[in-house]
Structure formats: C-alpha cells, structure tokens
Design an enzyme around this catalytic site. Structure first.
Site, mmCIF file in Angstrom:
data_model
loop_
_atom_site.group_PDB
_atom_site.id
_atom_site.type_symbol
_atom_site.label_atom_id
_atom_site.label_comp_id
_atom_site.label_asym_id
_atom_site.label_seq_id
_atom_site.Cartn_x
_atom_site.Cartn_y
_atom_site.Cartn_z
ATOM 1 N N ASN A 78 45.110 34.078 45.216
ATOM 2 C CA ASN A 78 44.424 33.683 43.987
ATOM 3 C C ASN A 78 43.123 32.927 44.257
ATOM 4 O OD1 ASN A 78 47.693 33.092 43.259
ATOM 5 N ND2 ASN A 78 46.598 34.628 42.079
ATOM 6 N N ILE A 85 38.588 30.264 42.380
ATOM 7 C CA ILE A 85 40.013 30.127 42.098
ATOM 8 C C ILE A 85 40.351 30.865 40.815
ATOM 9 C CG2 ILE A 85 41.885 28.477 41.667
ATOM 10 C CD1 ILE A 85 39.953 26.332 42.944
ATOM 11 N N CYS A 86 41.371 31.702 40.879
ATOM 12 C CA CYS A 86 41.863 32.382 39.687
ATOM 13 C C CYS A 86 42.996 31.536 39.111
ATOM 14 C CB CYS A 86 42.361 33.778 40.037
ATOM 15 S SG CYS A 86 42.852 34.708 38.579
ATOM 16 N N LEU A 87 42.652 30.747 38.116
ATOM 17 C CA LEU A 87 43.608 29.868 37.452
ATOM 18 C C LEU A 87 43.203 29.830 35.984
ATOM 19 C CD1 LEU A 87 46.010 27.942 38.047
ATOM 20 C CD2 LEU A 87 44.332 26.130 38.388
ATOM 21 N N ASP A 118 47.947 38.071 39.136
ATOM 22 C CA ASP A 118 46.531 37.841 38.839
ATOM 23 C C ASP A 118 45.763 37.507 40.122
ATOM 24 O OD1 ASP A 118 44.347 37.694 37.188
ATOM 25 O OD2 ASP A 118 44.807 35.708 36.398
#
Length: 149
Positions: A78, A85-87, A118
């Site tokens: 992620n 950052i994929c959050l 994701d």
C-alpha cells in the site's frame, strides 16, 4: 481556527503526548512542512526499522488532508516506490475531525495490516497473495537495508 493554529496545536499535542511509535515536528520554522518518524511495529516485518515521513499540510487544513509520504524506502503493497501511501483517510475518507496523531497511528496500523484490496504495488500484492512468507521476508530485508540505523 486557522490552519496554522490547528497545525501548531496538533504538533504541541504530539510533543506532549506522542502516539505510540511516532514523533513529528516542523522542518525549520515552516509548520506547513513537517517530518515524522515511525518505528516499525513489533511482530511485523518492519520491526527494528525507523521510517521517516514527509508531511505537507495544505493551506486549508483541516478541511483537506495532509500529504504524507515515506522518505525511507519500504516494501509494502500500500506504499509505492515514491513513498505515496494508499490510505482512505488521506483521500476521500478524510475528515476535519482527524488529527495528525490519529493519522500516524493509522499508518502504523497499516504496516501491521496491509490491505490487498487496494494496493499501490501490484508486485508486492501478488507476492503477498501467493506467498505471504516470501512477502514478509522481502519486507524484512528492505527494512534492514534501508530503515535500521
């Protein structure tokens, strides 16, 4: 409350009561540009690592999320090669009720619990799905190469 006042208060709160495994502060005198340090969570492949992050607050903070990215290379599905950052809380799930302290804690939680639904790094995600032990070994190797001081 202005963005500058809010950022000042949040940084003071972090200094007074740091969230577990995290610290943060401004770069020089510019509170809109900060650095954070996260210690790799125990029991994760990132244990023993110390990771530096860049934090850039928008002028209309807290109505828009800060941009946070890893400066220390990290192998995580992620987090991409540029440290992005994929959050969801750093994007469409952002809320002005969130604070930098809460966001840092959620980033630490992401290190412990990656989200294969994701990913930003498809190669790491495939490795995780096909051979989690191999993924953890690769993440641990990167941690020792780049984050152990």
């Amino acid at each position: 409350m202005s963005a500058l006042q809010r950022i000042t208060k949040e940084l003071e709160d972090i200094a007074d009561d740091p969230p577990g495994q995290c610290s943060a502060g401004p770069v020089g005198n510019d509170l809109f540009h900060c650095r954070a340090t996260i210690m790799g969570p125990k029991g994760s492949p990132f244990e023993d690592g110390i990771f530096d992050l860049a934090i850039d607050f928008p002028g209309d903070y807290p109505f828009q999320p800060p941009r946070i990215r890893f400066l220390t290379p990290i192998y995580h599905m992620n987090i991409d090669a540029d440290g992005e950052i994929c959050l969801d809380i750093l994007g469409n799930e952002w809320s002005p009720g969130l604070s930098l302290s809460k966001v840092l804690v959620m980033i630490v939680a992401l290190l412990n619990d990656p989200n294969p639904d994701d990913p930003l790094r498809w190669d790491a995600c495939e490795e995780f799905r096909n051979d989690e032990d191999s993924y953890n070994k690769t993440a641990r190797r990167w941690t020792y190469m780049y984050a152990v001081r």
